[in-house]
Write an enzyme that holds these catalytic residues in place. Structure first.
Site, PDB file in Angstrom:
ATOM      1  N   ASN A 234       0.666  -0.862  -0.154  1.00  9.94           N
ATOM      2  CA  ASN A 234      -0.011   0.281  -0.500  1.00  9.94           C
ATOM      3  C   ASN A 234       1.024   1.518   0.076  1.00  9.94           C
ATOM      4  OD1 ASN A 234      -2.033   2.289   0.450  1.00  9.94           O
ATOM      5  ND2 ASN A 234      -3.129   0.876   1.679  1.00  9.94           N
TER       6      ASN A 234
ATOM      7  N   HIS B 168     -11.002   1.486   4.248  1.00 10.04           N
ATOM      8  CA  HIS B 168     -10.757   0.406   3.505  1.00 10.04           C
ATOM      9  C   HIS B 168     -10.740  -0.856   2.376  1.00 10.04           C
ATOM     10  CE1 HIS B 168      -6.759  -1.888   2.774  1.00 10.04           C
ATOM     11  NE2 HIS B 168      -7.100  -3.130   3.566  1.00 10.04           N
TER      12      HIS B 168
END
Length: 1111
Positions: free
Chosen positions: A201, A453
């Site tokens: 990420n 998320h």
């Protein structure tokens, strides 16, 4: 007040934007689809999720908190002590900041750490579905003992009592904490446990990672990407096909998680884009469109259409005449309603639902005029890979905000779109194709509308084994986790005291499916095909193999670092190369000199042989000097290495010269050259000898350069070496020169005149010192911008090339200017005015740059509000090189003396609201505002009187008196509304009174929350007057047609609850006396549909920028 309750059963994952609080080959061949090889599955039991604890924190008197930080009570989760930390007024931003904090961090032993999944929630006490929740995961340690969200939610929403977060001056916060063993989490090997690896990420790219994993695990798509033409000359950061090929290859063959930076750079994204969360659905469309375009003219042209494209038929069919209009459309994904639908089939039913066009909504059929008709959509064909986008986010028109729909919504493992005799198919559809689909992947969004998320559940081969792809981590999951736990909805907590008649506690499941991917059964053998290295271009395999080797070399280099030391050797050639170009102070940038990686146990004499090979200087002609950092932060050669030191090991010399464990050994190589420029043995150095370095300054051209070094006696004087200096400079023998000692440059430049007739010892000149010299100043040279060495060094130390941008185009540099950090405010605006051709520099207003958001700061710089340019460019601990400017219509000092108010004027006889900007001196009164407004607006008659109201959330909170000073009026969150005072209000008798009248709607369903909208107003009511009589006056005032007005309902409101009125009710009796406190909390409510367009003065939320792929 604090409470601890059992946790919800679903575990939610991490959130973005987290901060702790305080880097000729053969072309591809045509695709061939082969059957996949059986993958060996490692059957490991699923990892048991640790229990979590929910902590509830009730904060009364919230608006009266006068501390910058506010901590909760300590609570225990996972055997550790925690607490919640908030910044009630924001942590340098206009958002509530909230973090999870290790309560006993100060007393924990050295090296402690703990890992936690946690979620933080500000509860909406009116409607729980609007609660703001964010989640993340973090390894806490001594350096980062708190972690969370600096921009949790806007302060404007939190402090607005109508939004439901602040009720009775109380805020309710929840923290859900799950603690994991650090070793278990970080030692987990995704490849070993599952056979797959995840994606790193970049900051806020989980939405992209979940989509890329989904696309990668459609093998036919992956094969097509591999067969896109690329060459060895392409750069992955500039070629989307090559970057995607590289990414997919690494996902297939790497043992560890894969970075996505090459791909995002190929998109044309910068770091800011990587920290901006976007929508998965939007990225999917944009990426597929881009790939479809880049596949044109190649062997894989049409792959996107073959996989994802379906067709639907839009039709309108007249009921009473023989007329039908049809239009065929293609789609790559389908948007399905979640709200009001229990499952996917219900959404499809709604999608093809027939709409009747009749009454005022009749259809104009060509040749048949207006006709009753039915309108709808049917599918002509579905694609092999069906992408269903679930509409979890919707715009709430009542509240003028986006909301997330967390309702329960089911989806099957097998989806039959031929059900009920093909009810979704058009009559022209090919009925020979069996539209039976198998669920391949589920993309999940965990969190709320303000952030969250993304992760994905995928079964790559359509077997019974599911995998969760959560950024870097891949785990095996059972089907219940994929289906039941991603349906959304609510869940009940088990009763602690089942014997008591307590209502069950329900909580909303914020993790739910957001996108579904189904693969058609009849096409799965073609789509789930075998993809191996034969599908990958040779140049790509070579490139990635080389990358892997380099990565392994770096790993090995790092692993062996403790056995080696780095020796950096600077020479005269380096100083000559650097001084006057990239450097002006000191002697050399050690990052740009020759570096040797030497084993610590290597004898120094052996190292000298390495130097001899590199520089061609025999060992016996080398003399090395140790560099030292002085107290004034300069870095100079300090002393030569002694003969006995050169008998030691390199590591020992490094340790003796610098105690820091990771320090490098920095040396200066002194080479003495004879008349023929060949190296000769350096002369012996006595205690009286000092080594000096010399720079020459040319004031006419503004050039500083290095000219060499000399070994002199400390008892000698500068006058003794003048001849040598003149010769080094190439001056005439009789040229007069001035000497200066360069002493330091931090925090300010210190360069002092050197007395030529005083000995070096008395002038405190020592080894490694720098002497700058120049021709003696003539009258002409005095006119140079920087006539001497000190002024030139001052200039180069403080010069700054500033990029100027206009506020209208904050992303584009308009021009650059070279300025000095010491320039005053007046210096900066005067030079800027000259640059843009403006006569009056006081009309320029500057705004500083926010280094974090890459946007202008909200507050401009006040007139002479800062001392120097350096203050304008400072942003916390960073320095920017960007300034924004605007040209005002009046001088800035004059503007700062004015109060600027945006006033909405509601015309008495027209249904329109116009915003007017009023600028008046700060000492002015409301009466002055009204007088100024009268010159700008159209009044119903010449003698009309105006009043100014303070409106918030479509309610009147204050009527200003004409004598009130305007300096304290805030129109940032509040709307200022001006209107004419009706004649009937001017002479109110004792049997009449003024009331507030507000428009409202109610939510459908069990909650029925009231939402106000539109423009509130004041109305005179008389004693004994019925609602029917009042309605007549309201309809006339608002110009509402009879047909619409007949649908309106009227209610008396007290403490926020409606009491509906009948036409015969006497309204006057419902309202309290004028002298009762809180009377304005009562109002007459008008319930009807909000058909009016949104007003420009309503505060609207600015949503994220759209996804763009630039290359």
């Amino acid at each position: 007040m604090t409470m601890i309750t059992p946790p919800p059963l679903d575990q939610q994952e991490d959130v973005e934007m987290l901060v702790p609080h305080s880097d000729v080959v053969e072309g591809p061949q045509p695709m061939e689809v082969a059957q996949p090889e059986a993958a060996a599955a490692v059957e490991n039991p699923p990892v048991e999720e640790p229990p979590s604890v929910k902590f509830t924190w009730l904060i009364p008197g919230f608006t009266r908190l006068n501390t910058r930080k506010h901590y909760s009570d300590v609570f225990v989760a996972g055997g550790y002590k925690w607490r919640v930390l908030i910044f009630p007024k924001g942590n340098n931003v206009d958002h509530l900041a909230m973090y999870l904090d290790v309560a006993d961090a100060a007393s924990l032993p050295y090296g402690w750490c703990r890992y936690s999944h946690f979620g933080l929630t500000v509860v909406n006490q009116i409607n729980n579905r609007y609660s703001v929740r964010k989640e993340t995961q973090h390894q806490f340690n001594a350096r980062e003992s708190d972690w969370g969200f600096t921009s949790f939610m806007p302060l404007g929403e939190l402090y607005d009592p109508t939004r439901g977060y602040l009720v009775n001056d109380t805020v309710l916060i929840e923290a859900e904490v799950s603690v994991r063993k650090v070793l278990d989490y970080w030692a987990y090997d995704s490849k070993k446990e599952t056979g797959f690896v995840g994606l790193k990420n970049q900051g806020a790219t989980c939405y992209m990672n979940s989509l890329l994993e989904t696309l990668y695990h459609i093998p036919y798509f992956r094969k097509a990407v591999y067969h896109m033409p690329t060459t060895e000359n392409d750069a992955p950061t500039a070629s989307i096909p090559l970057a995607l090929q590289s990414l997919f290859y690494k996902l297939q063959y790497n043992d560890t998680s894969v970075a996505t930076k090459e791909l995002t750079k190929s998109f044309g994204w910068d770091t800011y884009d990587s920290f901006m969360q976007h929508d998965v659905q939007e990225l999917n469309r944009v990426l597929c469109e881009k790939l479809e375009d880049k596949m044109k003219g190649t062997v894989v042209e049409g792959t996107i259409q073959k996989l994802f494209e379906g067709h639907q038929m839009n039709y309108i069919e007249c009921i009473n005449v023989d007329y039908k209009s049809t239009r065929k459309e293609s789609f790559y994904d389908l948007q399905l309603d979640v709200k009001g639908c229990k499952d996917v089939y219900a959404s499809f039913d709604k999608y093809v639902e027939v709409e009747r066009l009749e009454g005022d909504n009749k259809y104009h059929a060509e040749g048949h005029d207006l006709q009753d008709a039915k309108k709808g959509v049917l599918f002509m064909d579905f694609p092999p890979v069906l992408q269903l986008q679930l509409k979890r986010f919707e715009y709430d028109f009542m509240r003028d905000i986006m909301v997330k729909i967390n309702d329960r919504y089911e989806f099957p493992l097998q989806l039959d779109l031929d059900r009920e005799n093909g009810k979704y198919l058009s009559p022209d559809a090919d009925k020979s194709v069996r539209n039976l689909y198998t669920l391949h992947s589920v993309l999940v969004h965990s969190g709320g509308v303000n952030g969250g998320h993304y992760y994905a559940y995928i079964r790559p081969t359509l077997s019974d084994q599911w995998y969760k792809f959560d950024d870097e981590r891949v785990t095996k999951e059972d089907v219940n986790r994929v289906l039941e736990e991603q349906y959304g909805g609510e869940e009940e907590l088990p009763q602690n005291n089942p014997g008591f008649n307590n209502p069950p506690f329900k909580f909303t499941k914020y993790s739910n499916a957001y996108m579904l991917v189904y693969i058609r059964e009849s096409d799965k053998d073609k789509i789930i095909c075998n993809v191996d290295e034969n599908d990958v271009a040779e140049h790509l395999r070579v490139r990635l193999k080389k990358e892997q080797e380099e990565k392994e070399d770096k790993r090995k280099y790092k692993a062996e670092a403790h056995l080696f030391t780095t020796v950096k050797v600077a020479r005269d050639e380096d100083i000559t190369e650097q001084i006057g170009k990239n450097m002006y102070f000191d002697l050399v940038d050690h990052e740009k000199v020759k570096s040797f990686r030497i084993e610590k146990q290597t004898p120094f004499l052996l190292f000298k042989e390495e130097v001899a090979k590199e520089f061609g200087v025999p060992v016996e002609l080398q003399r090395f000097w140790i560099w030292a950092k002085r107290q004034n932060h300069t870095y100079r050669p300090n002393r030569p290495l002694l003969s006995h030191e050169e008998l030691q090991m390199v590591g020992h010399i490094r340790e003796a010269s610098n105690k820091a464990n990771n320090a490098e050994l920095k040396l200066f190589l002194e080479i003495v050259r004879g008349p023929d420029e060949r190296p000769i043995p350096p002369p012996a150095k006595s205690f009286e000898d000092i080594l000096l370095f010399f720079k020459l300054y040319d004031p006419e051209n503004g050039v500083l350069r290095y000219v060499g070094r000399l070994m002199v006696k400390n008892s000698s004087k500068p006058m003794d070496i003048i001849g040598e200096l003149i010769q080094m400079a190439g001056f005439a023998p009789d040229e007069e020169i001035e000497l200066f000692e360069e002493i330091k440059f931090q925090p300010c430049v210190m360069c002092e005149h050197l007395d030529k007739n005083m000995s070096f010892k008395l002038s405190q000149i020592e080894d490694g010192d720098i002497i700058c010299y120049q021709k003696a100043l003539s009258i002409q040279e005095n006119e140079c911008p920087y006539p001497d060495v000190p002024s030139f060094l001052e200039y180069v130390q403080n010069r700054e090339v500033v990029r100027f941008r206009t506020l209208e185009k904050p992303k584009d540099d308009e021009f650059t200017m070279e300025l000095s950090k010491l320039h005053s405010y007046d210096d900066v605006v005067d030079r800027l005015a000259e640059k843009i051709g403006l006569d009056d520099s006081s009309k320029i207003r500057l705004t500083p740059h926010n280094c974090y958001s890459q946007q202008p700061k909200p507050q401009p710089i006040k007139y002479r509000g800062v001392d120097h340019l350096s203050d304008m460019l400072a942003h916390y601990n960073q320095t920017s090189d960007i300034l924004y400017y605007e040209v005002l219509d009046i001088p800035l000092p004059e503007l700062q003396g004015l109060k600027i108010l945006n006033v909405a004027f509601h015309h008495a006889s027209k249904d329109e609201v116009i915003i007017h900007t009023i600028r008046l001196p700060k000492q002015s009164t409301v009466g002055d505002v009204i007088n100024e407004l009268k010159t700008k607006v159209e009044l119903s008659h010449q003698d009309a009187e105006l009043r100014l109201l303070e409106v918030f959330s479509h309610k009147i909170y204050k009527t200003f008196v004409s004598t009130e000073r305007i300096e304290s009026i805030n129109d940032h969150y509040w709307t200022l509304l001006a209107e004419e005072i009706p004649e009937e209000e001017k002479n109110i008798g004792p049997n009449a009174r003024l009331i507030h009248v507000y428009h409202f709607t109610k939510e459908s369903g069990q909650n029925q929350q009231v939402h106000n909208f539109g423009d509130p107003f004041v109305l005179v009511i008389h004693e004994g007057e019925t609602l029917e009589e009042i309605k007549t006056r309201i309809q006339k005032k608002l110009h509402v047609p009879d047909e619409d007005f007949a649908k309106w309902k009227f209610a008396f409101f007290s403490t926020g609850r409606p009491d509906y009125l009948q036409d015969t009710d006497v309204v006057y009796n419902r309202f309290q006396r004028k002298d009762v406190y809180g009377a304005w909390e009562q109002y007459l409510g008008l319930e009807h549909v909000d058909n009016a367009p949104k007003r420009a003065y309503n505060n609207r939320h600015a949503y994220e920028k759209p996804v763009k792929i630039y290359n």
